[in-house]
Design an enzyme around this catalytic site. Structure first.
Site, PDB file in Angstrom:
ATOM      1  N   GLU C  39       0.805  -1.238   0.000  1.00  0.00           N
ATOM      2  CA  GLU C  39       0.000   0.000   0.000  1.00  0.00           C
ATOM      3  C   GLU C  39       0.832   1.279   0.000  1.00  0.00           C
ATOM      4  OE1 GLU C  39      -2.315   1.329   3.229  1.00  0.00           O
ATOM      5  OE2 GLU C  39      -0.669   1.255   4.636  1.00  0.00           O
ATOM      6  N   HIS C  68      -4.257   3.072   1.982  1.00  0.00           N
ATOM      7  CA  HIS C  68      -3.696   3.852   0.873  1.00  0.00           C
ATOM      8  C   HIS C  68      -4.009   3.233  -0.494  1.00  0.00           C
ATOM      9  CE1 HIS C  68      -1.566   6.804   3.259  1.00  0.00           C
ATOM     10  NE2 HIS C  68      -1.135   5.854   4.050  1.00  0.00           N
TER      11      HIS C  68
HETATM   12 FE   LIG Z   1      -2.012   1.629   6.228  1.00  0.00          FE
HETATM   13 FE   LIG Z   2       1.266   1.261   5.494  1.00  0.00          FE
END
Ligand SMILES: [Fe+2]
Ligand SMILES: [Fe+2]
Ligand SMILES: [Fe+2]
Ligand SMILES: [Fe+2]
Ligand SMILES: [Fe+2]
Ligand SMILES: [Fe+2]
Ligand SMILES: [Fe+2]
Ligand SMILES: [Fe+2]
Lengths: 258, 258, 258, 258
Positions: C39, C68
Site C-alpha cells: 500500500e 492507501h
Molecule cells: Fe495503512
Molecule cells: Fe502502510
C-alpha cells in the site's frame, strides 16, 4: 398529513416538558403523527420502559434512538416487543430491535426509519445502503420519515440530498442544537440538519454545564448529570401530500420556558 | 456598536456573494465592524492575497480562519504583515500569524480572537486557557469578539458559557450550517453555535454534492470542488453597548439567492 | 508449505530492498509463497503498475493493500485485471478490485484475504462478518492467509482470536512497527499484531522524520516524503501443514542494512 | 546503571505476576532501578493505594500512568503525597499529581518523565514541548527515562527521535503489544515503540477476549473484565552509562507462564 418530529429528549426534565408542550400544541394544531428521538430520555443516557410509557402518554407515537440506544440494559428486554421503538437500522444483523417501523396514519402507511452516521460517531454498516435496502423492501409506501442521527453536518446533508425525492423527510438529530437550514429540497424531501433537543436550556446539550466545562478543562473523567432550570422544546412540523408523500413545507417549532 | 459576523466563505462563489450582499446590507444598515471567517475562500481550502483583498474591498475588516488556515502556502508569506488576518490562537508558539487582533471602531478598541476546538478536529493547546491568557493581557478592552471554530456543539457551547460576561460575543464557525440558538447569554455575551457559510446553497458545505456523496458511498479519495448554483449568505448581526461592551441583542442575517 | 509475508513496502527504497533481500533469502530457504503488503510502494502512497511489476519480478506473488489503496489513481485502471493484487474486502460492493484471491501452491489452493480494521481508521463494512462470508464461500480451501490492516492492537488481536482454527494465519499490517507477539494460537492459526515494514529504517514509518516531527510540532500541513538511509526488511515466515492448513510455526525475519 | 522498565500492568493478575517474575529476575540480575506503568492495575482501569503498595513490595520503585490515570477516584487522594507515582506531564496545569519525578540511584539522580500522545488518544498539551520544558528545568540530570504513552506508532517514533541524545530512554506504552524495534538510537537514547504488558496472555490487551470480540461484533456497550489463564510479562532492560547517562544497550525481557 401533519407530522411533528421532536429532537433528542433529555432526562426527566425533557420528558415532562414534552408532556407540557404537546398538551398545548395539540390543542392548537392538528397533528397526525408525532415522532420523537428518545435516546437521552433516562438521565441523558438511553431509554427504559417507564420513559417510553411516559412519552406515549404525552402523545408520542414513534420513538427513535441513536448512539445511546443500549445505555439502559432494560431496553433489550422489551425493544423486540414494542414496534413503536426503533434504533439505527445500520447496526449489524442480529441487533435487538428493528431499524424501521410502519404505522398507519388514517388510511396511509407511514414508514419511519432511524439510521446513524459514521463520521466521528460509530462503526456501523453504510447508512446510505442500509436505507436503500429498506426503501426497496417497501416500494408501496410513499410516506417515509428518516431520522439521521449523526455528528457531521456533511454526512447529514449528504443523506438529505441522497434521498431527495425518495422519502418524505430527512431529519437530523444528535447534536442537540437546532439548525436553521430547514427546507424542502428540490425533489420534495423535507430536510433539517438538526432538530435540536428537549430539556434544560442553560445546560450544555441538556447536561450540567459546570461538569461539561470542568471535563474539557481538566481532561479528567466526570459523570455527567442532567442540568436544572428553564427548558427548551425543539421540533419540526411538516406537511406531507396525502397522495404523493412529498413534503409541502417544513418549519421549526421552538418553545422556550420563560 | 453594530457588528456583522459572516460565516465561512467558500470559494470564489462565496467571495462574490459577500460583495453583492454587503453592498446591499450596508446601504440599509449601519455596520460599525464587519468580521468574516475566510478559511475556505480559495476553492474551499485556505486564503490567499487575492481573496483577502477582495474581501477587504467588499467591506470585511477582519478575517478569521480555522483548520484550513495553512492550506494555501501563500498565506505564510503575508499573514505576519497583515494585522487584519488572524488564525486560531491556540496553535503552538512560533506559528505564523497571530491569534487575535485589536482594531479601532470609533474611539473604542475591539479585540477579535480566533480559537479552535479540539474535539474531532485538532491537536492544539487548550482553547479555554489560551483565550483566558489573551483576555488577561487586555484588561482594558471591553469589546471582545471570539470566533470559536469547532466541530462539536458541546465544545462550542462550553466556550460560550465559559466566557459569558467576559467577552461581547462567542460565534461558532466550521460546520457551515447555521444554528438557530442565537441568544444573549445571562451575563451579556452574544452566542450562536454556528453562524453558517457563504457560498453555493445546493452543495454540501458549499462543495459539489455528488463528489461528497460519492466519497461517502465509495470511501475512496476524491478531490472536492466548489459547487455551482444559487448562493446563500449566513451572518449574525449584534449590537454591543458602547460603554460596557456587553451584547444588547443578536440576530441571524440569512440571505438566499433566488 | 512455507509462506513468507512481508510488511508494508515503503517507496522505491522499499521496493529495491525487497528485491535485494528476497534474492538472498530464496537461495537459503525454500519459499512456497510470498505475499507482501504494497500500500505504500509509490512514494509512500499507493501502488501503480511499475511498482507491482517490480515486486513480482522480485518474487512477490500476491500484493495486499490497505487505507492507501486508491492513492494512485492508476491502480483503478488495472486492479480488476490483475488477480494478484487485492484490496481490503470490506470496502463497499462495487469497489474496484477484489478483497481476496485464490492461488495455487503445488497442488494446494491458497486463499489470501485482505481486510481493514475500523477503529481510528476507516468507515468500511464489518471486517469480521466480511471475512466470515468469504470463508463460507470457500469451504474446501484449508490454507487461508489473512492480512488484517488495522491501527488498533485490540482489533487485530480480536481478528486473530476470532479466526483461530478457521484460517492458517492472521497477519497485522499498517503500523509499520513489527511486534514481537508472533505465535501459533491454540487452534492452529499463526498470528502477529504487526509484521512491520520494508524501507528506510531511520525515518518515521519510512518517511522523512524531520517532516513528521515538524508536522507534529507545528500542526501545519506538510507533504511527507520517503526517508533516506539504511533500510530494514520486516517479514514473517510460517509453515503450514499440507493437509490441514494449520500453522506449524511462525517466526519473524528481520533484516537490517548495515 | 541497569534499569528495568515494565509495560502496562493489567489487573490483580498482572500485579501478582510482577511479584513472581521480579522475584526471579532480581536474583539473577542486578537491577538498579525498576519502573512500571500501572495505569491498568485495578481491574484494567487505574491505580489505587492497595495496588501501588503491592507493586512497591514487589520491587517497583516508580509507577507511571496514562489515559486511565484517573479511572480510580481514590488516586486523587494520595497522588500528591506519593512522589513515586507520576501521571502524564502534559495534563493541564492544576492536575493532581506530577508529570515527572527525580529519584536517586546510588549517587546519581534519575529523572523519570511520563507523557501522553495526542493522536487518537487525548486532548492534552503538546507532548514534545512539555518534555522540553521539564528537561530545561533539570539541566544537571543526565539520566532521564521517558514513558511515552501513546496510540500511534508515528507519534512514539517521533518522540524517540526528537529526544535522541537528550534523554537516556524513550519507552512506549499503551498498546499492550510489545514491539521488536528496540534499539539504541544514534545519539544514545534507548528506544522501543511499545514495551507490552503484564497480565493474562490469552485475553485481548489482558481483558476477556469474548467481551472484546462481542463488542466489536455488536457495537453495543459491554463492561470489560480482566481475562483468566496463563500470564505474560513484558519489560525492557537497558544499561545506562554512569557518567554520560547515554544508553549502552536495550533488550526485551519477555516471560511467559507455561
Ligand atoms: Fe495503512
Ligand atoms: Fe502502510
Ligand atoms: Fe446521539
Ligand atoms: Fe442525543
Ligand atoms: Fe473549518
Ligand atoms: Fe469552514
Ligand atoms: Fe493506555
Ligand atoms: Fe494500558
Amino acid at each position: 398529513m401533519n407530522v411533528l418530529f421532536i429532537g433528542d429528549i433529555v432526562g426527566l426534565e425533557g420528558q415532562e416538558y414534552v408532556e407540557e408542550v404537546l398538551g398545548r400544541l395539540s390543542s392548537r394544531q392538528k397533528l397526525d403523527l408525532i415522532v420523537a428521538n428518545g435516546e437521552n430520555a433516562v438521565h441523558g443516557r438511553g431509554l427504559n420502559r417507564k420513559a417510553a410509557e411516559r412519552l406515549y402518554d404525552a402523545g408520542v407515537e414513534i420513538i427513535t434512538l441513536g448512539n445511546h440506544t443500549f445505555d439502559q440494559r432494560e431496553l433489550q428486554e422489551f425493544i423486540d416487543e414494542d414496534a413503536r421503538i426503533i434504533r439505527p437500522c445500520n447496526y449489524p444483523p442480529g441487533t435487538p430491535g428493528g431499524g424501521f417501523t410502519v404505522c398507519k396514519v388514517g388510511k396511509k402507511k407511514v414508514l419511519v426509519i432511524n439510521v446513524m452516521g459514521r463520521t466521528f460517531l460509530s462503526q456501523l454498516d453504510c447508512p446510505f445502503r442500509t436505507v436503500d435496502a429498506i426503501l426497496e423492501a417497501h416500494p408501496d409506501i410513499k410516506h417515509v420519515i428518516v431520522d439521521m442521527h449523526a455528528e457531521a453536518t456533511s454526512e447529514k446533508l449528504a443523506m438529505g440530498w441522497y434521498l431527495d425525492g425518495r422519502v418524505s423527510a430527512v431529519l437530523g438529530t444528535h447534536t442537540h442544537v437546532p439548525t436553521s437550514d430547514e427546507r424542502v429540497l428540490p425533489q420534495g424531501t423535507a430536510y433539517i440538519t438538526d432538530v435540536g433537543m428537549v430539556g434544560p436550556r442553560d445546560g450544555i446539550l441538556g447536561m450540567d454545564r459546570d461538569i461539561v466545562i470542568g471535563r474539557l478543562l481538566s481532561q479528567m473523567p466526570a459523570r455527567f448529570s442532567v442540568a436544572k432550570g428553564p427548558r427548551q422544546f425543539h421540533a419540526v412540523l411538516f406537511e406531507l401530500d396525502e397522495e404523493t408523500g412529498r413534503a409541502v413545507n417544513i418549519s421549526r417549532v421552538p418553545v422556550y420556558e420563560p
